[in-house]
Design a protein around this motif. Structure first.
Motif, short mmCIF file in Angstrom:
data_model
loop_
_atom_site.label_atom_id
_atom_site.label_comp_id
_atom_site.label_asym_id
_atom_site.label_seq_id
_atom_site.Cartn_x
_atom_site.Cartn_y
_atom_site.Cartn_z
N PRO A 31 0.83 -1.20 0.00
CA PRO A 31 0.00 0.00 0.00
C PRO A 31 0.87 1.25 0.00
N ALA A 32 0.25 2.39 -0.25
CA ALA A 32 0.97 3.64 -0.14
C ALA A 32 1.48 3.78 1.29
N PRO A 33 2.67 4.35 1.49
CA PRO A 33 3.29 4.39 2.83
C PRO A 33 2.39 5.00 3.90
N GLY A 34 1.65 6.04 3.54
CA GLY A 34 0.81 6.71 4.52
C GLY A 34 -0.60 6.20 4.61
N GLU A 52 17.10 -6.64 11.92
CA GLU A 52 17.22 -6.94 10.50
C GLU A 52 15.88 -6.77 9.79
N ARG A 53 14.80 -7.24 10.42
CA ARG A 53 13.50 -7.08 9.78
C ARG A 53 13.09 -5.61 9.75
N TRP A 54 13.37 -4.89 10.81
CA TRP A 54 13.04 -3.47 10.87
C TRP A 54 13.79 -2.71 9.77
N THR A 55 15.05 -3.04 9.57
CA THR A 55 15.84 -2.39 8.53
C THR A 55 15.28 -2.71 7.15
N ALA A 56 14.85 -3.95 6.97
CA ALA A 56 14.24 -4.34 5.69
C ALA A 56 12.97 -3.54 5.43
N PHE A 57 12.18 -3.33 6.46
CA PHE A 57 10.98 -2.52 6.34
C PHE A 57 11.32 -1.09 5.92
N LEU A 58 12.27 -0.48 6.58
CA LEU A 58 12.66 0.89 6.26
C LEU A 58 13.19 1.02 4.84
N ASP A 59 13.85 -0.02 4.38
CA ASP A 59 14.42 0.02 3.03
C ASP A 59 13.38 -0.27 1.94
N ALA A 60 12.32 -1.00 2.29
CA ALA A 60 11.33 -1.39 1.29
C ALA A 60 10.24 -0.36 1.10
N GLU A 65 7.16 8.83 4.64
CA GLU A 65 5.72 9.09 4.55
C GLU A 65 4.90 8.21 5.48
N VAL A 66 5.56 7.31 6.21
CA VAL A 66 4.84 6.39 7.10
C VAL A 66 4.26 7.16 8.28
N ARG A 67 2.96 6.95 8.53
CA ARG A 67 2.26 7.67 9.59
C ARG A 67 2.03 6.83 10.85
N ALA A 68 1.95 5.51 10.70
CA ALA A 68 1.63 4.65 11.84
C ALA A 68 2.38 3.33 11.73
N VAL A 69 2.87 2.85 12.87
CA VAL A 69 3.60 1.59 12.93
C VAL A 69 3.09 0.77 14.10
N VAL A 90 14.13 3.65 17.81
CA VAL A 90 14.49 5.02 18.20
C VAL A 90 15.62 5.56 17.31
N ARG A 91 16.57 4.70 16.97
CA ARG A 91 17.66 5.14 16.09
C ARG A 91 17.16 5.56 14.72
N SER A 92 15.98 5.07 14.36
CA SER A 92 15.41 5.36 13.03
C SER A 92 14.52 6.60 13.03
N ALA A 93 14.45 7.31 14.13
CA ALA A 93 13.51 8.43 14.23
C ALA A 93 13.68 9.44 13.10
N GLY A 94 14.91 9.70 12.71
CA GLY A 94 15.17 10.66 11.65
C GLY A 94 14.63 10.23 10.30
N ARG A 95 14.42 8.93 10.11
CA ARG A 95 13.89 8.42 8.85
C ARG A 95 12.37 8.36 8.85
N LEU A 96 11.75 8.68 9.99
CA LEU A 96 10.30 8.58 10.12
C LEU A 96 9.71 9.92 10.56
N PRO A 97 9.91 10.97 9.79
CA PRO A 97 9.44 12.29 10.23
C PRO A 97 7.93 12.44 10.26
N ALA A 98 7.21 11.58 9.53
CA ALA A 98 5.75 11.67 9.48
C ALA A 98 5.07 10.76 10.49
N LEU A 99 5.85 10.00 11.27
CA LEU A 99 5.24 9.06 12.20
C LEU A 99 4.41 9.79 13.24
N ARG A 100 3.14 9.39 13.36
CA ARG A 100 2.23 10.01 14.31
C ARG A 100 1.65 9.01 15.30
#
Length: 321
Positions: A31-34, A52-60, A65-69, A90-100
């Motif tokens: 689906p669309a990221p958001g 490793e799975r979390w990194t795969a998610f961020l890369d895929a 644009e992700v709003r919810a996890v 938490v280390r990925s916070a900079g890659r998830l600016p739209a997370l609400r």
């Protein structure tokens, strides 16, 4: 009422499983990221780590644009504390600016009982995601070694609107920390207080910041739930200043008896509420009817479902072990 199903919706979005068991990710359309709440977790036989799975998610996914996890099991075989998985998030916070919105611990009883979930200090979530609007954390007591219990430090967060802790036993220090937080935008607060047997040692005095009202001026929905002292909570709520500002009140999932219902009826008027949720209770038919006549007839949406019968005077919460 053990938790037997994964959530299907979160933050108004349908939950989408990343890396389901049935088929590899490349064989289906994402689906669309958001447009989805992305559920990331490990299968019981996963060979990779959560990081490793979390990194795969961020890369895929276009994660900016992700709003919810939604976080599912962070272990594959033996239970593990949340510590390392949360650190990766938490280390990925900079890659998830739209997370609400973030749900930690979408785990069923078949995967792990709620009171066996091994947790950690979740304060870094609020510190690292200043735009977060909704946080749900399931689990609290772990294995009682003091290292895998849920913890929280008082913080200020200007955008958090909804906070829920689901536990078979919510530690008193966590309840007190929530009460010491500065959350000026908080509209919805739900605490599953649970059993002392599973670490739920919060007292009525620990609830004072929530009951006074001034601490959280935007609060409109308060849930003090799943408690073995539900009657005492009902009595405290019956004259609590916060009630006047509420639209919705929940004392559900616990051991509420006629004693607690009588206190509610004898206290301040509750007819301004849009809803009063008391489901999973031990009320007599007489007290249920009095509540309907007083509140239901006044337009309050009253939930009296799931009436329970005591077992030799033993009463139980909906979510314990």
């Amino acid at each position: 009422m053990a938790i037997g199903k994964h959530i299907e919706e979160f933050h108004g979005l349908p939950v989408f499983d990343f890396f389901p068991e049935e088929e590899p990710e490349q064989d289906r359309e994402l689906p669309a990221p958001g447009a989805a709440a992305w559920r990331v977790g490990l299968d019981y036989d996963a060979e990779e780590s959560f990081e490793e799975r979390w990194t795969a998610f961020l890369d895929a996914v276009e994660c900016s644009e992700v709003r919810a996890v939604v976080i599912g099991p962070w272990w594959a075989e033996d239970y593990e504390p949340l510590t390392e998985a949360l650190a990766a998030i938490v280390r990925s916070a900079g890659r998830l600016p739209a997370l609400r919105a973030l749900f930690i611990g979408d785990v069923t009883y078949e995967e792990c009982e709620i009171s066996w979930l091994q947790m950690t200090d979740v304060t870094p979530v609020l510190e690292s995601f200043p735009q977060l609007e909704e946080l749900v954390v399931r689990g609290a007591s772990g294995d009682y070694d003091g290292k895998s219990r849920l913890a929280l430090r008082p913080v200020r967060h200007d955008h958090l609107r909804a906070l829920r802790f689901e536990a078979g036993g919510l530690p008193g220090e966590v309840v007190r920390a929530v009460g010491e937080c500065e959350l000026p935008a908080l509209e919805r607060l739900e605490l599953w207080l649970g059993l002392d047997e599973y670490g739920g040692d919060a007292s009525i005095s620990d609830l004072a910041p929530f009951l006074a009202g001034a601490r959280f001026p935007a609060l409109r929905h308060l849930g003090l739930e799943n408690s073995e002292i539900q009657d005492q909570i009902a009595e405290a709520v019956s004259n609590a200043p916060v009630v006047a500002q509420l639209e919705r009140l929940s004392l559900a999932l616990g051991t509420l008896t006629d004693e607690g219902a009588i206190a509610l009826l004898a206290g301040q008027p509750l007819t301004h509420l849009k809803s009063l949720d008391l489901h999973h209770h031990f009320l007599s038919e007489e007290l249920q009817q009095r509540l309907r006549d007083t509140l239901g007839a006044a337009g309050v949406d009253l939930d009296l479902s799931k009436q329970k019968e005591p077992d030799d005077d033993w009463r139980y919460v909906a979510n314990g072990e």
